[in-house]
Scaffold this motif. Sequence first.
Motif, PDB file in Angstrom:
ATOM      1  N   GLY A   1     -38.088  40.422  26.547  1.00  0.00           N
ATOM      2  CA  GLY A   1     -38.875  39.277  26.949  1.00  0.00           C
ATOM      3  C   GLY A   1     -39.969  39.704  27.911  1.00  0.00           C
ATOM      4  O   GLY A   1     -39.769  40.614  28.725  1.00  0.00           O
ATOM      5  N   PHE A   2     -41.106  39.034  27.847  1.00  0.00           N
ATOM      6  CA  PHE A   2     -42.289  39.428  28.611  1.00  0.00           C
ATOM      7  C   PHE A   2     -42.044  39.432  30.115  1.00  0.00           C
ATOM      8  O   PHE A   2     -42.630  40.229  30.851  1.00  0.00           O
ATOM      9  N   THR A   3     -41.188  38.551  30.587  1.00  0.00           N
ATOM     10  CA  THR A   3     -40.945  38.457  32.032  1.00  0.00           C
ATOM     11  C   THR A   3     -40.157  39.637  32.584  1.00  0.00           C
ATOM     12  O   THR A   3     -40.014  39.773  33.800  1.00  0.00           O
ATOM     13  N   GLY A   4     -39.626  40.475  31.681  1.00  0.00           N
ATOM     14  CA  GLY A   4     -38.871  41.638  32.125  1.00  0.00           C
ATOM     15  C   GLY A   4     -37.414  41.602  31.740  1.00  0.00           C
ATOM     16  O   GLY A   4     -36.583  42.297  32.323  1.00  0.00           O
TER      17      GLY A   4
ATOM     18  N   ASN B   1     -37.549  40.269  37.020  1.00  0.00           N
ATOM     19  CA  ASN B   1     -38.710  39.371  37.095  1.00  0.00           C
ATOM     20  C   ASN B   1     -39.949  40.230  37.340  1.00  0.00           C
ATOM     21  O   ASN B   1     -40.618  40.132  38.355  1.00  0.00           O
ATOM     22  N   ARG B   2     -40.254  41.087  36.358  1.00  0.00           N
ATOM     23  CA  ARG B   2     -41.267  42.128  36.539  1.00  0.00           C
ATOM     24  C   ARG B   2     -42.699  41.566  36.613  1.00  0.00           C
ATOM     25  O   ARG B   2     -43.610  42.290  36.989  1.00  0.00           O
TER      26      ARG B   2
ATOM     27  N   ARG C   1     -48.492  39.748  36.713  1.00  0.00           N
ATOM     28  CA  ARG C   1     -48.335  40.567  35.509  1.00  0.00           C
ATOM     29  C   ARG C   1     -49.347  41.706  35.482  1.00  0.00           C
ATOM     30  O   ARG C   1     -49.197  42.648  34.693  1.00  0.00           O
ATOM     31  N   HIS C   2     -50.368  41.616  36.316  1.00  0.00           N
ATOM     32  CA  HIS C   2     -51.486  42.556  36.236  1.00  0.00           C
ATOM     33  C   HIS C   2     -51.229  43.797  37.080  1.00  0.00           C
ATOM     34  O   HIS C   2     -51.962  44.115  38.029  1.00  0.00           O
TER      35      HIS C   2
ATOM     36  N   GLU D   1     -44.544  34.480  37.927  1.00  0.00           N
ATOM     37  CA  GLU D   1     -45.886  34.859  38.366  1.00  0.00           C
ATOM     38  C   GLU D   1     -46.529  33.865  39.333  1.00  0.00           C
ATOM     39  O   GLU D   1     -46.256  32.662  39.275  1.00  0.00           O
ATOM     40  N   LYS D   2     -47.363  34.382  40.204  1.00  0.00           N
ATOM     41  CA  LYS D   2     -48.277  33.543  40.977  1.00  0.00           C
ATOM     42  C   LYS D   2     -49.431  33.244  40.041  1.00  0.00           C
ATOM     43  O   LYS D   2     -50.372  34.019  39.911  1.00  0.00           O
ATOM     44  N   ASP D   3     -49.335  32.116  39.371  1.00  0.00           N
ATOM     45  CA  ASP D   3     -50.152  31.813  38.208  1.00  0.00           C
ATOM     46  C   ASP D   3     -51.505  31.223  38.603  1.00  0.00           C
ATOM     47  O   ASP D   3     -51.563  30.187  39.279  1.00  0.00           O
TER      48      ASP D   3
END
Length: 339
Positions: free
Chosen positions: A287-290, A308-309, A314-315, A195-197
């Motif tokens: 896993g949350f990342t996809g 790498n969804r 994530r939004h 993610e671009k965090d």
Amino acid sequence: MALMDLIKEAFAPAAASIRSGNIPGAVLGLVTTDGERAVQWAGYAQIEPEREDVSREIWFDLASLTKVIFTTTRVLQLVEKGRIALDDPLVKVIPDLRQYDMNAAERRLTFRQCLAHQTHLPAVEPLYTYGQDPNTLRAFILQRVWQPGPPVYSDINYMLLGIAIERVTGQALIDQPLPERFSFRPDPKLCAATEKDTWRGRVIRGEVHDENAFALGGASGHAGLFGTIDGVLDFARSLLDSTGLSPASIKAIRTRESEKRTVGWEGSYPGWHGGDSCSPDTIGHTGFTGTGLWIDFERGLAWSLLTNRVHPSRHKDSGILPLRRATGEQVIALFDRQS
């Protein structure tokens, strides 16, 4: 038809998801008990700040696959060595858990209960907002008065298990030995971006996406592991052919502790993420990342879909659940047709 002949068709749902822009890239791998495997990939490992193609060798942030590939496996290995038992309370190795209240519910939690998510602990807590000193956060986890609730899928369970592993082995999680093609400290240049965090102010690449695992030093019982598709397939085959764990441990991960949960894993049920064509003797995890891994013991087949969804955010609706289900249905239909 060999696996190599069906992998392209099996990849069709992922290819469609990439074309539609739901995910930037994906890698799908299949493996059987006898070691036959096939891998297909397409799309990008990163699209921001610049595009980079995905490949078979790309390392993915496995997110909650850490729970099954690392934490569950390591706990079961410690059981096999006689260091702990599944029904031991955590306080056997973490005597300071809720040390100011000897009657606290947390002091009665067992390894089995935490592995199977059969505790009163909450799903998640934004621990990273309380600070970023790993030792202080570990102490917070151990002394927190966790509010009681019904059993839910809980990261906190696995944070406690990670601390237990550290106590038994005398070694920090991030320094634990790992099989080839797994790492808690991957080379960022070899990794798919997540993610671009907004919290860290950058595109995350080669450091754990999960904020709590990051604040805990980069590795935790619930997240932090990176791996390649071939690493994940190696692990899956070791369960299929019973070389990675003892027969008792294999039985534990295949035996229901609740309607949906085994020791560490989720068992197949109608509507689950692995698709409805799985045999009843199928376990899986996501896993949350996809990322995701499914093992159908009846068919002697495992498959893993790594994406790498959450990149670049994530939004958005990535459609990851229907993609996972469609992939499972496609894999099994093709496999059964060639069997």
